[in-house]
Design an enzyme around this catalytic site. Structure first.
Site, short mmCIF file in Angstrom:
data_model
loop_
_atom_site.label_atom_id
_atom_site.label_comp_id
_atom_site.label_asym_id
_atom_site.label_seq_id
_atom_site.Cartn_x
_atom_site.Cartn_y
_atom_site.Cartn_z
N ARG A 35 1.02 -1.31 -0.19
CA ARG A 35 0.10 -0.02 0.11
C ARG A 35 0.81 1.27 0.17
O ARG A 35 0.41 2.24 -0.33
CB ARG A 35 -0.96 -0.02 1.09
CG ARG A 35 -0.31 0.08 2.60
CD ARG A 35 -1.15 0.13 3.48
NE ARG A 35 -0.77 -0.18 4.94
CZ ARG A 35 -1.26 -0.32 5.95
NH1 ARG A 35 -2.57 0.49 6.10
NH2 ARG A 35 -0.83 -0.46 7.11
N SER A 137 0.47 -23.20 7.63
CA SER A 137 1.37 -22.75 6.63
C SER A 137 1.82 -21.42 7.28
O SER A 137 1.47 -20.39 6.91
CB SER A 137 0.53 -22.25 5.50
OG SER A 137 -0.44 -21.49 5.45
N ALA A 139 4.42 -18.52 6.78
CA ALA A 139 4.92 -17.58 5.57
C ALA A 139 6.35 -18.27 5.23
O ALA A 139 6.76 -18.29 4.39
CB ALA A 139 4.88 -16.21 5.90
N LYS A 190 -8.51 -20.89 15.46
CA LYS A 190 -7.31 -21.44 15.93
C LYS A 190 -6.22 -20.53 16.35
O LYS A 190 -5.32 -20.63 17.46
CB LYS A 190 -6.71 -22.23 14.85
CG LYS A 190 -6.03 -21.55 13.51
CD LYS A 190 -4.84 -21.23 13.70
CE LYS A 190 -4.39 -20.29 12.59
NZ LYS A 190 -2.84 -19.49 12.35
N THR A 247 -0.40 -24.26 15.04
CA THR A 247 -0.32 -23.02 15.58
C THR A 247 -0.18 -23.40 17.17
O THR A 247 0.48 -22.58 17.91
CB THR A 247 -1.69 -22.32 15.17
OG1 THR A 247 -1.83 -22.31 13.81
CG2 THR A 247 -1.30 -20.57 15.47
N GLU A 275 -3.12 -12.28 15.37
CA GLU A 275 -4.47 -12.00 14.72
C GLU A 275 -5.70 -12.48 15.69
O GLU A 275 -6.63 -12.07 15.86
CB GLU A 275 -4.98 -12.73 13.40
CG GLU A 275 -4.51 -12.15 12.10
CD GLU A 275 -5.31 -11.05 11.82
OE1 GLU A 275 -5.78 -10.33 12.55
OE2 GLU A 275 -5.41 -10.57 10.68
N1 LIG Z 1 2.44 -14.98 8.20
C1 LIG Z 1 1.75 -16.13 8.17
O1 LIG Z 1 2.73 -17.07 8.15
C2 LIG Z 1 0.43 -16.15 7.71
C3 LIG Z 1 -0.52 -15.23 8.07
N2 LIG Z 1 -1.52 -15.40 7.59
C4 LIG Z 1 -2.76 -14.30 7.78
O2 LIG Z 1 -2.31 -13.36 6.68
C5 LIG Z 1 -2.81 -11.92 7.25
C6 LIG Z 1 -1.70 -11.15 7.11
O3 LIG Z 1 -0.54 -11.53 8.05
P1 LIG Z 1 0.95 -11.26 7.63
O4 LIG Z 1 1.29 -11.12 6.26
O5 LIG Z 1 1.85 -12.16 8.44
O6 LIG Z 1 0.83 -9.92 8.53
P2 LIG Z 1 2.05 -8.97 8.33
O7 LIG Z 1 1.97 -8.05 9.56
O8 LIG Z 1 3.56 -9.49 7.94
O9 LIG Z 1 1.84 -7.82 7.14
C7 LIG Z 1 0.44 -7.33 6.95
C8 LIG Z 1 0.57 -6.34 5.80
O10 LIG Z 1 -0.63 -5.69 5.29
C9 LIG Z 1 -0.31 -4.72 4.80
N3 LIG Z 1 -1.91 -3.73 4.77
C10 LIG Z 1 -2.22 -3.15 5.93
N4 LIG Z 1 -3.70 -2.77 5.55
C11 LIG Z 1 -3.47 -2.69 4.12
C12 LIG Z 1 -4.58 -2.23 3.11
N5 LIG Z 1 -5.43 -1.61 3.66
N6 LIG Z 1 -4.07 -2.37 2.03
C13 LIG Z 1 -2.96 -3.13 1.61
N7 LIG Z 1 -2.05 -3.62 2.42
C14 LIG Z 1 -2.42 -3.34 3.91
C15 LIG Z 1 0.50 -3.94 5.95
O11 LIG Z 1 1.13 -2.90 4.95
P3 LIG Z 1 2.28 -1.79 5.78
O12 LIG Z 1 3.39 -2.71 5.74
O13 LIG Z 1 2.08 -0.52 4.87
O14 LIG Z 1 1.69 -1.75 7.41
C16 LIG Z 1 1.66 -5.17 5.82
O15 LIG Z 1 2.62 -5.34 4.85
C17 LIG Z 1 -3.33 -12.36 8.68
O16 LIG Z 1 -4.84 -12.61 8.80
C18 LIG Z 1 -2.57 -13.82 9.06
O17 LIG Z 1 -3.40 -14.35 9.98
C19 LIG Z 1 -2.19 -16.68 7.17
C20 LIG Z 1 -1.05 -17.77 6.79
C21 LIG Z 1 0.10 -17.60 7.28
O1 LIG Z 2 -1.74 -18.90 10.26
C1 LIG Z 2 -0.66 -19.13 10.45
C2 LIG Z 2 0.08 -20.69 10.20
O2 LIG Z 2 -0.93 -21.67 9.41
C3 LIG Z 2 0.42 -18.41 11.01
O3 LIG Z 2 0.18 -18.57 12.32
P1 LIG Z 2 0.77 -17.15 13.29
O4 LIG Z 2 -0.20 -15.88 12.65
O5 LIG Z 2 0.26 -17.33 14.67
O6 LIG Z 2 2.15 -16.96 13.10
#
Ligand SMILES: NC(=O)C1=CN([C@@H]2O[C@H](COP(=O)(O)OP(=O)(O)OC[C@H]3O[C@@H](n4cnc5c(N)ncnc54)[C@H](OP(=O)(O)O)[C@@H]3O)[C@@H](O)[C@H]2O)C=CC1
Ligand SMILES: O=C(CO)COP(=O)(O)O
Length: 326
Positions: A35, A137, A139, A190, A247, A275
C-alpha cells in the site's frame, strides 16, 4: 472458465510475500502490491521484505503500489490483516470491471459486523467471486519452498478447483472445497486457541495441559463449526485441526508466541501481528449469539482485556462442572 495466467497479491506483509512466491513457483505472472509506494520501491530494489527477512523475492515478481494495475490480474489474493481486508477490497472495487476471483488469505472475523472474510469481500466487491485460502502454513516455510498443504474454498467447485490448479506446485498443495464457512471458522478460531496454549506453555503447566487445552479448544471450534453449518471433514481437515495443531505447538506462531510471553509474564513480541488478539472478542460475541460455549476462547478474551488474571482463568477452566465429553 477463463485461463488464470496472472496473480496479484494485495498486502506485502509476510504472508503476501510468501504467496507471491508460491504463485510465481506455480508459473503465474505475479504482482505484489504494497500500500505504501516507498515500501514497494524498497522491496523492488532490494528483493527483500523486512516483514519476511531472509527470503529473496524472485526477480520476475513485479513489486508495486499501483492498485489499478494490480486489479487487472486474473486472480487477486488479499493478504492484509483481517481487520484491514474491507478497506483493501473497497479500494480495489472501483478498479474491477470483471467478475474476478478474490481470495481472502487473512484469518479472522470483522469487528462490529461479525462477518467472515468472504462475506466482507462479497459486500465490498459485489461482482467479484470470493474464495478463501487457509491451512497450516507459516509464511517462512512456504516462501522457502518447504512442503505445505492448505485448503482453498469457493462456492463454485469448478472455480475452487481452477484456483488450486493455478496456485498449486510440487511444494504447495492446496485441496479444493466448497465449504467456505468451515474453512473460515478454523482459521479464525485457531489463532485464539493458540494464544491459550501459548499461555499454558509459558506458565509451565506441562505437556499434558498443552494436549488437553488443544483438544478442548478443538471441541469448541467444532461446536461453533456445527452451529454455523461447517462440514465435519473441513473441521478435521487442514484449515481446522491441521492449522490448530500447527499453531498450538510451535513458538514460530505469533499467536502462540504472544501467549507464551503472557504466560511467562514477559512483554509480548513487538511489531508482530497476532490475529487472535483481535479475533478473541469478536469470536466470543459470535459464539454467544449462537448459544455456543467457548470457554477456552472466553478465557483468552478475558485475559487479553484485563478482566481476568491468567491464574484466575486457569482455575475457572479447571473448576467448571464435570460433564460428558462431546
Ligand atoms: N504470516 C503467516 O505465516 C501467515 C499469515 N496469515 C494471515 O495473513 C494475514 C496477514 O498476515 P501477515 O502477512 O503475516 O502480516 P504482516 O504484519 O506481516 O503484514 C500485513 C501487511 O498488510 C499490509 N496492509 C495493511 N492494511 C492494508 C491495506 N488496507 N491495503 C494493503 N495492505 C495493507 C501491511 O502494510 P504496511 O507494511 O504498510 O503496514 C503489511 O504489509 C493475517 O490475517 C494472518 O493471520 C495466514 C497464513 C500464514
Ligand atoms: O496462520 C498461520 C499458520 O497457518 C500463522 O500463524 P501465526 O499468525 O500465529 O504466526
Amino acid at each position: 472458465m477463463p485461463a488464470f495466467d496472472s496473480v496479484a497479491v494485495i498486502g506485502a506483509g509476510a504472508w503476501g510475500t510468501a504467496l507471491a512466491t508460491v504463485a510465481a513457483r506455480a508459473g503465474r505472472s505475479v504482482t505484489l502490491c504494497a500500500r505504501n509506494a516507498e515500501h514497494a520501491a524498497r522491496i523492488a530494489s532490494t528483493r527483500d521484505n523486512p516483514r519476511l527477512p531472509g527470503v529473496r523475492i524472485a526477480p520476475e515478481i513485479v513489486v508495486t503500489s499501483d492498485l489499478a494495475k494490480s486489479s487487472r490480474a486474473d486472480i487477486l489474493l488479499i493478504a492484509t490483516p483481517a481487520q484491514h481486508l474491507r478497506g483493501a477490497v473497497n479500494m480495489l472495487a472501483s478498479h474491477l470491471t470483471r467478475p474476478v476471483p478474490i481470495v481472502a488469505c487473512a484469518k479472522g472475523i470483522e469487528h462490529g459486523t461479525h462477518k467472515f472474510m468472504t462475506d466482507v469481500i462479497a459486500e465490498a466487491a459485489p461482482h467479484a467471486r470470493p474464495a478463501i485460502l487457509s491451512g497450516p502454513s507459516f509464511a517462512d516455510d512456504v516462501a522457502r519452498g518447504l512442503p505445505t498443504a492448505v485448503t482453498l474454498a469457493a462456492k463454485d467447485e469448478a472455480l475452487a478447483s481452477n484456483l488450486v490448479q493455478a496456485l498449486g506446485s510440487p511444494t504447495f498443495r492446496p485441496y479444493h472445497s466448497t465449504d467456505i464457512r468451515g474453512v473460515e471458522i478454523g482459521g479464525a478460531a485457531k489463532n485464539v486457541l493458540a494464544i491459550a496454549v501459548g499461555i499454558a506453555v509459558g506458565r509451565k503447566l506441562g505437556a499434558s495441559a498443552q494436549a488437553a487445552l488443544t483438544t478442548r479448544g478443538f471441541a469448541e471450534l467444532t461446536r461453533l463449526g456445527r452451529a454455523l453449518g461447517a462440514r465435519s471433514e473441513t473441521i478435521t481437515g487442514l484449515s481446522g485441526l491441521g492449522d490448530l495443531i500447527l499453531t498450538c505447538s510451535s513458538p514460530q506462531s505469533r499467536n502462540f508466541a504472544l501467549g507464551l510471553a503472557l504466560g511467562r509474564g514477559e512483554q509480548p513480541p513487538a511489531g508482530k501481528l497476532a490475529e487472535g488478539e483481535f479475533t478473541a472478542p469478536v469470536l466470543i460475541e459470535l459464539a454467544a449469539s449462537h448459544n455456543v460455549e467457548m470457554p477456552v476462547s472466553e478465557a483468552v478474551a478475558s485475559i487479553l482485556s484485563g478482566r481476568s488474571t491468567i491464574d484466575a482463568a486457569i482455575s475457572a477452566l479447571m473448576t467448571r462442572p464435570f460433564k460428558a465429553e462431546e
